[in-house]
Scaffold this active site. Structure first.
Site, PDB file in Angstrom:
ATOM      1  N   CYS A  89      45.705 -31.645   0.921  1.00  0.00           N
ATOM      2  CA  CYS A  89      46.989 -31.298   1.542  1.00  0.00           C
ATOM      3  C   CYS A  89      48.142 -31.413   0.557  1.00  0.00           C
ATOM      4  CB  CYS A  89      47.236 -32.191   2.755  1.00  0.00           C
ATOM      5  SG  CYS A  89      47.277 -33.966   2.353  1.00  0.00           S
ATOM      6  N   ASN A 132      51.887 -26.382   8.084  1.00  0.00           N
ATOM      7  CA  ASN A 132      50.688 -27.160   7.816  1.00  0.00           C
ATOM      8  C   ASN A 132      49.708 -26.320   7.000  1.00  0.00           C
ATOM      9  OD1 ASN A 132      48.902 -29.294   7.887  1.00  0.00           O
ATOM     10  ND2 ASN A 132      48.795 -29.426  10.116  1.00  0.00           N
ATOM     11  N   GLN A 162      43.228 -25.581   4.046  1.00  0.00           N
ATOM     12  CA  GLN A 162      42.635 -26.446   3.027  1.00  0.00           C
ATOM     13  C   GLN A 162      41.154 -26.700   3.255  1.00  0.00           C
ATOM     14  OE1 GLN A 162      45.237 -29.804   4.483  1.00  0.00           O
ATOM     15  NE2 GLN A 162      43.449 -31.033   3.923  1.00  0.00           N
ATOM     16  N   HIS A 171      49.432 -37.584   5.231  1.00  0.00           N
ATOM     17  CA  HIS A 171      49.197 -36.135   5.173  1.00  0.00           C
ATOM     18  C   HIS A 171      50.409 -35.436   4.567  1.00  0.00           C
ATOM     19  CE1 HIS A 171      47.502 -32.300   6.167  1.00  0.00           C
ATOM     20  NE2 HIS A 171      48.389 -32.004   7.109  1.00  0.00           N
TER      21      HIS A 171
END
Length: 317
Positions: free
Chosen positions: A117, A280, A111, A253
């Site tokens: 996110c 992630n 990102q 997140h």
């Protein structure tokens, strides 16, 4: 600097970054000494965030928890009636599952310096649902939502549920190839809104505060979640099963649960063998090739780092 392609414009900036790096390096040495003694079950390292301050790191965490707490659905999914009637209530939980190995997860993305996110968590869940239903794995466009989803705030945060609803209202979402990511909340390319490389029919929240319910959902498809990630040990995570006692449930997140399992190499009785596998959006050099394993079946009401606080998934008929 060489490893991560970083340069600094002045000697003053270099000196300041070196100071931050030294502080993080000291933390790495101290933490990994505890790992060597068996006191903790994960280790840390000097990754791309090693010269990043906590404030800078926190700005990348783009899940809008304050906005989420006001959602009606978030309140509803705590009720017993909701828990009894949700889509996967009767699913039997396997010992382990890995949607990466099953071909329903695209490569790890990055990102960048943008609090987007929520968009990466959303595309990951939709990519998974689309592959499971159609057999085609297509990398979808985060940038389209960052630029065009007005319910969310681009690089300043957002919610996966809002993003799912935007995809439904738009009739679908474009591919990453046709609408590539630039890590900026640029002007919406409206002509591309008509290009639909994947569609969903709805979305559903997982009953909150219930790890078994989350296991049932993940047994069926990758699931979007929010976690608390604003800790030095998370920022510099390099491997192992993450089980930091200071990690609470003030979620900030958005990430993607892509499986769960048991680490049979962990023999110390006080450490968690059971883990969640999480994708992630900080690139492949972070963590375990872009993934983190965090402790599963813990005593905390909302799971490790608040993993059961705001889980949801798209539905596709």
């Amino acid at each position: 600097m060489t490893r991560h392609g970083v340069t600094y414009e002045s000697a003053e900036e270099y000196a300041e970054r070196l100071k931050i790096f030294a502080e993080n390096a000291a933390f790495v040495i101290e933490h990994n000494a505890k790992y060597a003694l068996g006191e903790v079950s994960h280790w840390v390292g000097l990754n791309a965030f090693a010269a990043t301050t906590k404030a800078e790191f926190k700005r990348m965490l783009g899940y809008d928890g304050a906005r989420a707490r006001g959602l009606t659905m978030t309140k509803t999914k705590h009720t017993e009636e909701y828990k009894a009637g949700w889509r996967y209530a009767d699913v039997e939980v396997p010992d382990e599952i890995d949607w990466v190995e099953l071909g329903a997860v695209t490569k790890v993305k990055n990102q960048g310096q943008c609090g987007s996110c929520w968009a990466f968590s959303t595309t990951g869940a939709v990519e998974g649902a689309n592959q499971i239903k159609t057999g085609r794995l297509v990398s979808l466009s985060e940038q389209e939502m960052v630029s065009c989803s007005r319910e969310n705030s681009g690089c300043n945060g957002g919610l996966m549920d809002y993003a799912f609803q935007w995809i439904i209202d738009n009739g679908g979402i474009d591919s990453e190839r046709q609408y590539p990511y630039i890590a900026l909340a640029d002007e919406c390319e409206e002509v591309k809104l008509r290009l639909h490389m994947a569609t969903i029919d709805g979305f559903e929240d997982v009953p909150a505060g219930d790890e078994e319910a989350l296991e049932k959902a993940v047994a069926m498809q990758p699931v979007s979640i929010a976690i608390e990630a604003d800790h030095q040990s998370f920022q510099l995570y390099a491997g192992g099963v993450y089980d930091d006692a200071e990690c609470g449930d003030e979620v900030d997140h958005g990430v993607l649960v892509v499986g769960f399992g048991i680490d049979h190499n962990i023999t110390h009785t006080k450490h968690h063998k059971h883990f969640w596998k999480i994708k992630n959006s900080w690139g492949e050099k972070w963590g375990e090739d872009g993934y983190i394993r965090i402790a599963r079946r813990v005593k905390a009401e909302n799971g490790q780092c608040g993993i059961t606080t705001a889980a949801s998934f798209p539905t596709k008929n």
